[in-house]
Structures are given as C-alpha cells and as structure tokens.
Design a protein around this motif. Sequence first.
Motif, PDB file in Angstrom:
ATOM      1  N   THR A  56       4.716 -72.107  36.198  1.00  0.00           N
ATOM      2  CA  THR A  56       4.902 -70.797  36.831  1.00  0.00           C
ATOM      3  C   THR A  56       4.331 -70.823  38.238  1.00  0.00           C
ATOM      4  O   THR A  56       4.961 -70.354  39.187  1.00  0.00           O
ATOM      5  CB  THR A  56       4.218 -69.684  36.011  1.00  0.00           C
ATOM      6  N   ARG A  57       3.138 -71.379  38.404  1.00  0.00           N
ATOM      7  CA  ARG A  57       2.501 -71.440  39.724  1.00  0.00           C
ATOM      8  C   ARG A  57       3.308 -72.277  40.707  1.00  0.00           C
ATOM      9  O   ARG A  57       3.257 -72.049  41.909  1.00  0.00           O
ATOM     10  CB  ARG A  57       1.086 -71.996  39.604  1.00  0.00           C
ATOM     11  N   CYS A  58       4.063 -73.243  40.218  1.00  0.00           N
ATOM     12  CA  CYS A  58       4.858 -74.122  41.078  1.00  0.00           C
ATOM     13  C   CYS A  58       6.216 -73.521  41.428  1.00  0.00           C
ATOM     14  O   CYS A  58       6.933 -74.060  42.258  1.00  0.00           O
ATOM     15  CB  CYS A  58       5.069 -75.478  40.409  1.00  0.00           C
ATOM     16  N   ASN A  59       6.585 -72.420  40.789  1.00  0.00           N
ATOM     17  CA  ASN A  59       7.873 -71.773  41.019  1.00  0.00           C
ATOM     18  C   ASN A  59       7.658 -70.624  42.011  1.00  0.00           C
ATOM     19  O   ASN A  59       7.269 -69.527  41.638  1.00  0.00           O
ATOM     20  CB  ASN A  59       8.436 -71.261  39.686  1.00  0.00           C
ATOM     21  N   ALA A  60       7.927 -70.889  43.298  1.00  0.00           N
ATOM     22  CA  ALA A  60       7.652 -69.912  44.356  1.00  0.00           C
ATOM     23  C   ALA A  60       8.406 -68.600  44.146  1.00  0.00           C
ATOM     24  O   ALA A  60       7.855 -67.525  44.379  1.00  0.00           O
ATOM     25  CB  ALA A  60       7.992 -70.503  45.715  1.00  0.00           C
ATOM     26  N   ALA A  61       9.644 -68.663  43.697  1.00  0.00           N
ATOM     27  CA  ALA A  61      10.438 -67.443  43.484  1.00  0.00           C
ATOM     28  C   ALA A  61       9.833 -66.590  42.368  1.00  0.00           C
ATOM     29  O   ALA A  61       9.774 -65.362  42.472  1.00  0.00           O
ATOM     30  CB  ALA A  61      11.885 -67.802  43.152  1.00  0.00           C
ATOM     31  N   LEU A  62       9.357 -67.238  41.332  1.00  0.00           N
ATOM     32  CA  LEU A  62       8.761 -66.518  40.212  1.00  0.00           C
ATOM     33  C   LEU A  62       7.407 -65.907  40.595  1.00  0.00           C
ATOM     34  O   LEU A  62       7.108 -64.763  40.245  1.00  0.00           O
ATOM     35  CB  LEU A  62       8.597 -67.447  39.009  1.00  0.00           C
ATOM     36  N   VAL A  63       6.611 -66.635  41.366  1.00  0.00           N
ATOM     37  CA  VAL A  63       5.328 -66.104  41.839  1.00  0.00           C
ATOM     38  C   VAL A  63       5.576 -64.906  42.756  1.00  0.00           C
ATOM     39  O   VAL A  63       4.894 -63.883  42.666  1.00  0.00           O
ATOM     40  CB  VAL A  63       4.507 -67.193  42.564  1.00  0.00           C
ATOM     41  N   ARG A  64       6.593 -65.008  43.606  1.00  0.00           N
ATOM     42  CA  ARG A  64       6.946 -63.885  44.490  1.00  0.00           C
ATOM     43  C   ARG A  64       7.342 -62.668  43.656  1.00  0.00           C
ATOM     44  O   ARG A  64       6.912 -61.552  43.935  1.00  0.00           O
ATOM     45  CB  ARG A  64       8.087 -64.292  45.414  1.00  0.00           C
ATOM     46  N   GLN A  65       8.177 -62.865  42.646  1.00  0.00           N
ATOM     47  CA  GLN A  65       8.603 -61.767  41.787  1.00  0.00           C
ATOM     48  C   GLN A  65       7.397 -61.144  41.069  1.00  0.00           C
ATOM     49  O   GLN A  65       7.303 -59.929  40.946  1.00  0.00           O
ATOM     50  CB  GLN A  65       9.629 -62.265  40.765  1.00  0.00           C
ATOM     51  N   LEU A  66       6.490 -61.975  40.619  1.00  0.00           N
ATOM     52  CA  LEU A  66       5.285 -61.494  39.935  1.00  0.00           C
ATOM     53  C   LEU A  66       4.410 -60.664  40.882  1.00  0.00           C
ATOM     54  O   LEU A  66       3.917 -59.597  40.513  1.00  0.00           O
ATOM     55  CB  LEU A  66       4.497 -62.677  39.372  1.00  0.00           C
ATOM     56  N   LEU A  67       4.244 -61.130  42.108  1.00  0.00           N
ATOM     57  CA  LEU A  67       3.450 -60.377  43.081  1.00  0.00           C
ATOM     58  C   LEU A  67       4.118 -59.053  43.441  1.00  0.00           C
ATOM     59  O   LEU A  67       3.460 -58.009  43.521  1.00  0.00           O
ATOM     60  CB  LEU A  67       3.217 -61.214  44.341  1.00  0.00           C
ATOM     61  N   LEU A  68       5.432 -59.070  43.655  1.00  0.00           N
ATOM     62  CA  LEU A  68       6.141 -57.842  44.012  1.00  0.00           C
ATOM     63  C   LEU A  68       6.162 -56.830  42.861  1.00  0.00           C
ATOM     64  O   LEU A  68       6.337 -55.639  43.090  1.00  0.00           O
ATOM     65  CB  LEU A  68       7.567 -58.161  44.464  1.00  0.00           C
ATOM     66  N   ALA A  69       5.948 -57.298  41.631  1.00  0.00           N
ATOM     67  CA  ALA A  69       5.868 -56.389  40.486  1.00  0.00           C
ATOM     68  C   ALA A  69       4.576 -55.578  40.502  1.00  0.00           C
ATOM     69  O   ALA A  69       4.440 -54.607  39.774  1.00  0.00           O
ATOM     70  CB  ALA A  69       5.972 -57.169  39.174  1.00  0.00           C
ATOM     71  N   HIS A  70       3.633 -55.983  41.350  1.00  0.00           N
ATOM     72  CA  HIS A  70       2.345 -55.297  41.450  1.00  0.00           C
ATOM     73  C   HIS A  70       2.242 -54.419  42.693  1.00  0.00           C
ATOM     74  O   HIS A  70       1.215 -53.798  42.931  1.00  0.00           O
ATOM     75  CB  HIS A  70       1.200 -56.315  41.443  1.00  0.00           C
ATOM     76  N   LEU A  71       3.302 -54.371  43.514  1.00  0.00           N
ATOM     77  CA  LEU A  71       3.277 -53.600  44.756  1.00  0.00           C
ATOM     78  C   LEU A  71       4.332 -52.511  44.735  1.00  0.00           C
ATOM     79  O   LEU A  71       5.451 -52.731  44.274  1.00  0.00           O
ATOM     80  CB  LEU A  71       3.542 -54.523  45.958  1.00  0.00           C
ATOM     81  N   CYS A  72       3.980 -51.339  45.242  1.00  0.00           N
ATOM     82  CA  CYS A  72       4.914 -50.218  45.357  1.00  0.00           C
ATOM     83  C   CYS A  72       4.979 -49.801  46.821  1.00  0.00           C
ATOM     84  O   CYS A  72       4.007 -49.944  47.552  1.00  0.00           O
ATOM     85  CB  CYS A  72       4.455 -49.030  44.516  1.00  0.00           C
ATOM     86  N   SER A  73       6.115 -49.266  47.238  1.00  0.00           N
ATOM     87  CA  SER A  73       6.224 -48.790  48.619  1.00  0.00           C
ATOM     88  C   SER A  73       5.610 -47.407  48.740  1.00  0.00           C
ATOM     89  O   SER A  73       5.492 -46.669  47.760  1.00  0.00           O
ATOM     90  CB  SER A  73       7.693 -48.765  49.062  1.00  0.00           C
ATOM     91  N   GLY A  74       5.212 -47.059  49.939  1.00  0.00           N
ATOM     92  CA  GLY A  74       4.617 -45.749  50.173  1.00  0.00           C
ATOM     93  C   GLY A  74       3.167 -45.706  49.721  1.00  0.00           C
ATOM     94  O   GLY A  74       2.590 -46.706  49.294  1.00  0.00           O
ATOM     95  N   ILE A  75       2.581 -44.529  49.828  1.00  0.00           N
ATOM     96  CA  ILE A  75       1.196 -44.331  49.416  1.00  0.00           C
ATOM     97  C   ILE A  75       1.179 -43.296  48.305  1.00  0.00           C
ATOM     98  O   ILE A  75       1.611 -42.161  48.501  1.00  0.00           O
ATOM     99  CB  ILE A  75       0.323 -43.867  50.599  1.00  0.00           C
ATOM    100  N   SER A  76       0.719 -43.689  47.139  1.00  0.00           N
ATOM    101  CA  SER A  76       0.622 -42.786  45.988  1.00  0.00           C
ATOM    102  C   SER A  76      -0.793 -42.843  45.441  1.00  0.00           C
ATOM    103  O   SER A  76      -1.260 -43.896  45.020  1.00  0.00           O
ATOM    104  CB  SER A  76       1.596 -43.205  44.884  1.00  0.00           C
ATOM    105  N   MET A  77      -1.450 -41.703  45.461  1.00  0.00           N
ATOM    106  CA  MET A  77      -2.766 -41.603  44.847  1.00  0.00           C
ATOM    107  C   MET A  77      -2.559 -41.619  43.330  1.00  0.00           C
ATOM    108  O   MET A  77      -1.447 -41.407  42.835  1.00  0.00           O
ATOM    109  CB  MET A  77      -3.477 -40.324  45.292  1.00  0.00           C
ATOM    110  N   LEU A  78      -3.613 -41.845  42.579  1.00  0.00           N
ATOM    111  CA  LEU A  78      -3.499 -41.921  41.130  1.00  0.00           C
ATOM    112  C   LEU A  78      -2.945 -40.617  40.548  1.00  0.00           C
ATOM    113  O   LEU A  78      -2.118 -40.652  39.637  1.00  0.00           O
ATOM    114  CB  LEU A  78      -4.847 -42.266  40.486  1.00  0.00           C
TER     115      LEU A  78
END
Length: 128
Positions: free
Chosen positions: A7-29
């Motif tokens: 998984t760590r060697c698969n750049a596309a998969l690591v990118r997808q995993l990182l983008l799954a943790h980011l949202c656009s805009g600013i949202s408070m809890l």
Amino acid sequence: AQLASETRCNAALVRQLLLAHLCSGISMLTDLQAKRTALALAGQTHAVNLEGGHTYVGTSRVSRSDLAFEGGVIHEVDSVLVVLHLIRDAHSEQVWKKTLQPAPCLSIVGGTAAGTEYEVHGCLLHAA
C-alpha cells in the motif's frame, strides 16, 4: 497508522487515502454534527454521529476538534478512515458461448479490516 508495504508503495492509493481525510472549505465540529456528514476530497461521504458523548466520523472517534491553522481547521481522529479500493472491475467474459460477469472485487485500506478483499454481489443505489 500501519499500512502494508504494498500500500505504501502505491502512490495512487496513498493519495486516495490521504484525500479521504481532507474536506474542502472550513467546517467546525458543530457544522459537521449539524450536517451529519463530511464529504472528503476523494469523493467519499463519511457519516458524522454523536454517540456516548463522543463524535465519530465513520468508525473513527474525533479526539480533538476545531484546531485552527492558517489553511483551515483540523479535527483529529483516532484511526485511519476506511477507503474502498477497486481491485477488479465487473466485466463480461465469454465462456462456452455464455456471457458471464464476475463480481467486482474491492479491498479495504485503513480501518481495522485493512487488506481484506471483498466481492460485491449486490448493490443498492438510492437518490441522495
């Protein structure tokens, strides 16, 4: 989080995993709790639930929230969010003059069942 070396060697998969943790805009809890969802840049919708006095995003508990920084706000979760990775798409095959369509195969990256492969045998779609 511990990720398998393949998984760590698969750049596309690591990118997808990182983008799954980011949202656009600013949202408070409180905004996320009101919407009850968080839409990640990877396209996934994570459910936001309040349970036992704690807020959960997917299966991850929010441990610290509303941490302001120059680029927005951070909500810290206690585990890696789950990302579905398509291993094999459904496709038609000709076998003995019959058309077969094998089930697609998915793998889970992140979460507690990481690396497990699943075949999809049914799909329920509904309007959002």
